[in-house]
Design an enzyme around this catalytic site. Structure first.
Site, PDB file in Angstrom:
ATOM      1  N   GLY A  49      11.898 -36.610   2.019  1.00 38.20           N
ATOM      2  CA  GLY A  49      11.485 -35.776   2.970  1.00 38.20           C
ATOM      3  C   GLY A  49      11.969 -35.669   3.718  1.00 38.20           C
ATOM      4  N   SER A  50      11.450 -34.976   4.521  1.00 37.02           N
ATOM      5  CA  SER A  50      12.498 -34.676   6.297  1.00 37.02           C
ATOM      6  C   SER A  50      11.619 -34.344   6.800  1.00 37.02           C
ATOM      7  CB  SER A  50      13.932 -33.971   6.092  1.00 37.02           C
ATOM      8  OG  SER A  50      14.554 -35.064   5.402  1.00 37.02           O
ATOM      9  N   ASN A  51      12.013 -34.097   8.209  1.00 38.78           N
ATOM     10  CA  ASN A  51      11.544 -32.951   9.646  1.00 38.78           C
ATOM     11  C   ASN A  51      12.534 -32.267  10.043  1.00 38.78           C
ATOM     12  OD1 ASN A  51       8.718 -33.731   9.320  1.00 38.78           O
ATOM     13  ND2 ASN A  51       8.881 -35.494   9.843  1.00 38.78           N
TER      14      ASN A  51
END
Length: 817
Positions: free
Chosen positions: A224-226
């Site tokens: 995941g990541s933002n």
């Protein structure tokens, strides 16, 4: 006061003892030490100064690129020598040589799979195609790593590999093997267990393959990541702001390592990179900053083969029997000698063994990999690092086309923001897309694998489904840069691992191949809260009355730990709880008054001291992962593609005369917490713990379902390291991963960075959540983990004056090669 220290006296601090390095300790003033070059003859090929500032950040200064990367590798090895050594053994197909067959022949299978992927041959091609400066960079990096090993007695390496026979000096080509493997992170790297065991029917030594359930994370790698890039219309300064928040493992080869590289008049780049990779993957220079998130597109396509009824090692192709190719490989196994295995290929790529499908007399699976030939990975990263404008940065994407599996968000000092999903993606015809989409409905296997995580299964017996070559992509059959989703804005662009579609909700990107990802589809709660935060939504007015972000405000927003899911359902839940305090759960009556009072007082965040966060998490445990995407067991109002950020919403009401399932779920949460011996009023930090060696540190953040930007959690399968990992005990039945040690954290927010381009250049703050060093002897083994637990950001020291003024500055001159 300045005092000169012998190198070995700093061995516990840096985990190094050099006979060819000069080390000085300063009290913040500038100094130069005398060089001890005992054991060397002639002029060294490389020379660099490593300046360690607070928290162990390595600032490397050198006169040329090769020396800068020599110094970067030396500093990296001080913190993570064992990690790279472990990976080199893997890509050399030598795990069984040193560690035996492994449980269930895992090491043997890995060795055969990497031989089948031909990483050595592909590494040589990558090397031959690399520009001279890329070869210089890799050679310098290999030399720096080797110099560290020469300077450090084997017994003084970190305990994970001290005295280990598999820790050896490496060649540049060994690094390139590893870079081939990193390029396959969203594809072949995840298929090792499926490739190395694939045997045709009738072979007496058929083996279990990779699990069908394990294919669900292949399109995302489980990562995941933002990523945010804000432009002038959204910032108080009028310059760009970049927020990096990659969610990666906290152990193993996929950790990130922080450094700053300076070659005067040539390179000045700060950020983090993957283990053992030269340059910076996520970071900034004087002109712009950027970050990445894992792409939701597909990096490969499966092909279902209709086998020749007379020969399971041949398949029908446009009505004609086509033989597979067999290759026999040999692996050395500790205590056994050489072991051989024959593996098979279609013209698309290696055959696969997927349990329980296997390889039958009727059907088999193979695949084609978009990143199997990517000779430009390092050229791409170094080109980005050296870009002197956003236009130059984009030009690297257009001309090199080496991005393997990530979205990019970038912003510059002029307030321009840019998004692209330039990941390697197969280009197939409209007819192939239509046929595949029809097969999702009509063919069991195609539909099943699509449901497993958007996996694409094409008919390998029909040439209609071949990849299409347009002649202007990095490799035949890929979408060229001119055809990938990209967007330039002056307000913001972002990504949180859903597709490119809503890089900015005001300007949806539509009309692209579904192999890039889905359009007009439900978004995760994390994507939705990212969008709401950036839009300064009334639910989360984090940018203040003017709607424009300062550096302070973006920091508070990305680490605010607001729970969107709680905001959407908690008011309804509390109203129903007020109306009905008692609920029957599994034959027992549960009084909900105390739990509802606690939830009513909760701040709806997953902060360290939040009381009620644990209760809400365990309440959500009753609902499936997909329940947060559309109307179903949790939400009443369905997803609306015309309002994708604000739908679905509203807690589902029970049918007339039926038991209220929401209250039952709440009662189950009470019972499960009491069974686990957890007080209902426990703050989050008491239960959510990140092990760093023998110390467990309470951390904030939430799980995917909770709709939080700052994700932490547990994932057992995201890396391939043989070094010690963090494992959690058996979980309590019915809970959201609660164990006797609480919620064990080994994954999530890693390098959290906010950098702003103002009139005085870039200024930023960050933390590396798992800390800079993997050596328990280092003072930088858990210091930043403790910062993260307290939400205490630290400044990014980019200017020379700030580096020199750091009270913990240490300088080391390294040379060799």
């Amino acid at each position: 006061m300045l005092r000169k220290l012998a190198v070995l006296a700093l061995a516990p601090l840096f985990a190094c003892g050099s006979t060819t390095a000069t080390t000085t300790e300063t009290d913040g003033s500038s100094s130069t030490g005398d060089s001890d070059t005992a054991g060397t003859t002639g002029e060294p090929a490389y020379r660099a100064t490593i300046r360690r500032t607070s928290f162990g950040v390595a600032h490397v200064l050198a006169d040329d690129l090769g020396s800068a990367l020599f110094g970067q590798a030396y500093a990296f090895a001080q913190d993570h020598a064992c990690t790279l050594a472990d990976q080199i053994v893997k890509v050399r197909s030598e795990r069984a040589k040193y560690f035996g067959r492994g449980s269930g022949d895992a090491h043997l299978t890995s060795d055969f799979a990497y031989q089948a992927l031909e990483v050595g041959l592909r590494a040589q091609r990558m090397w031959d195609a690399a520009p001279a400066e890329v070869q210089t960079a890799i050679e310098g990096y290999a030399a720096g790593y080797n110099q560290y090993l020469r300077d450090t007695p084997p017994g003084e390496l970190p305990s994970d590999c001290a005295g280990a026979p598999w820790v050896k000096e490496i060649e540049a080509l060994d690094l390139v093997r590893y870079y081939v493997d990193l390029g396959l992170l969203g594809s072949g790297n995840q298929l090792v267990g499926y490739i190395g065991t694939a045997q045709p029917p009738g072979v007496p030594s058929r083996m279990p393959g990779g699990p069908l359930a394990g294919l669900g994370t292949l399109t995302s790698g489980g990562f995941g990541s933002n990523g945010w890039a804000l432009g002038a219309d959204k910032t108080a300064s009028g310059g760009g702001i970049v927020v990096a928040n990659p969610h990666f493992p906290w152990t193993g080869e996929l950790k990130l390592w922080e450094s700053h590289l300076t070659v005067p008049d040539e390179l000045n780049i700060y950020g983090v990179g993957l283990m053992g990779v030269p340059g910076v993957l996520i970071g900034f220079n004087d002109e712009l900053g950027w970050t990445h998130t894992f792409s939701a597109g597909t990096r490969f396509t499966f092909y279902k083969l209709t086998l020749d009824p007379n020969d399971p090692t041949a398949y029908l192709y446009d009505g004609t029997s086509r033989p597979m190719t067999a290759k026999t490989f040999e692996v050395e196994v500790a205590g056994e000698g050489k072991v051989s295995r024959t593996l098979w290929y279609s013209h698309y790529g290696p055959m696969l063994n997927v349990d329980p499908i296997g390889w039958s007399t009727d059907v088999a699976l193979t695949y084609r990999d978009a990143n199997i030939e990517n000779p430009r990975l390092i050229e791409q990263f170094l080109g980005m690092d050296r870009a002197k404008s956003l236009d130059e940065f984009k030009q690297v994407y257009q001309t090199v086309q080496g991005i393997p599996w990530v979205n990019t968000m970038a912003a510059d000092k002029h307030g321009d923001a840019w998004y692209a999903d330039a990941s390697a993606t197969a280009q197939i015809s409209d007819a192939a897309i239509a046929g595949w989409q029809a097969a999702i409905e009509d063919d069991f296997l195609t539909g099943l694998l699509y449901q497993q995580g958007g996996l694409v299964v094409l008919d390998g017996s029909d040439s209609t489904y071949e990849w299409q070559d347009s002649g202007d992509a990095r490799a035949p059959g890929l979408v060229p840069f001119s055809g990938v989703p990209q967007l330039a804005r002056r307000d913001f662009v972002f990504n949180a691992n859903d597709s490119y579609w809503l890089a900015n909700p005001a300007e949806p990107l539509e009309g692209f191949s579904p192999l890039h990802g889905s359009e007009r589809a439900p978004q995760s709660p994390r994507t939705r809260i990212n969008a709401m935060l950036l839009q300064n939504d009334p639910r989360f007015p984090v940018a203040g009355d003017d709607g424009k972000f300062s550096l302070t405000e973006v920091k508070a927003a990305i680490q605010g730990n607001h729970s969107l899911t709680a905001d959407l359902v908690l008011d309804d839940l509390l109203q129903r709880c007020d109306a009905q305090h008692l609920i029957e759960v599994a034959g027992a009556t549960v009084d909900l008054r105390t739990i509802c009072e606690l939830l009513g007082a909760w701040d709806r965040r997953f902060n360290p001291d939040s009381v009620g966060a644990v209760l809400f998490r365990e309440y959500l445990a009753a609902y499936g992962a997909d329940s947060v995407l559309d109307r179903g067991s949790l939400f009443n109002a369905p997803f609306d593609p015309e309002d994708p950020v604000h739908t679905p919403h509203t807690l589902k009401a029970p049918a007339e005369g039926q038991v209220d399932g929401a209250l039952v779920a709440l009662g189950e949460a009470v019972i499960n917490l009491k069974t686990a011996g957890v007080p209902l009023s426990a703050p989050l930090k008491q239960l959510q713990r990140a092990p760093r060696g023998s110390v467990e540190i309470g951390v904030h953040g939430g799980f995917a379902k909770e709709g939080i930007a700052n994700v932490v959690g547990y994932n057992a399968g995201l890396n391939s390291t043989l070094l010690p990992k963090v494992y959690r005990p058996e979980t309590v039945d019915g809970t959201a991963g609660l164990t006797e040690r609480g919620y064990v954290v080994n994954y999530g927010s890693s390098f959290v960075m906010a950098v702003e381009f103002g009139p005085d250049g870039p200024q930023g703050e960050a933390f590396l959540t798992y800390s800079q060093s993997e050596d328990p002897r280092s003072p930088h083994f858990r210091d930043q983990t403790e910062l993260f637990s307290r939400k205490e950001w630290r400044p990014l020291l980019f200017r020379e004056a700030d580096i020199a003024a750091d009270p913990n500055l240490h300088e080391t001159v390294v040379e060799g090669g």
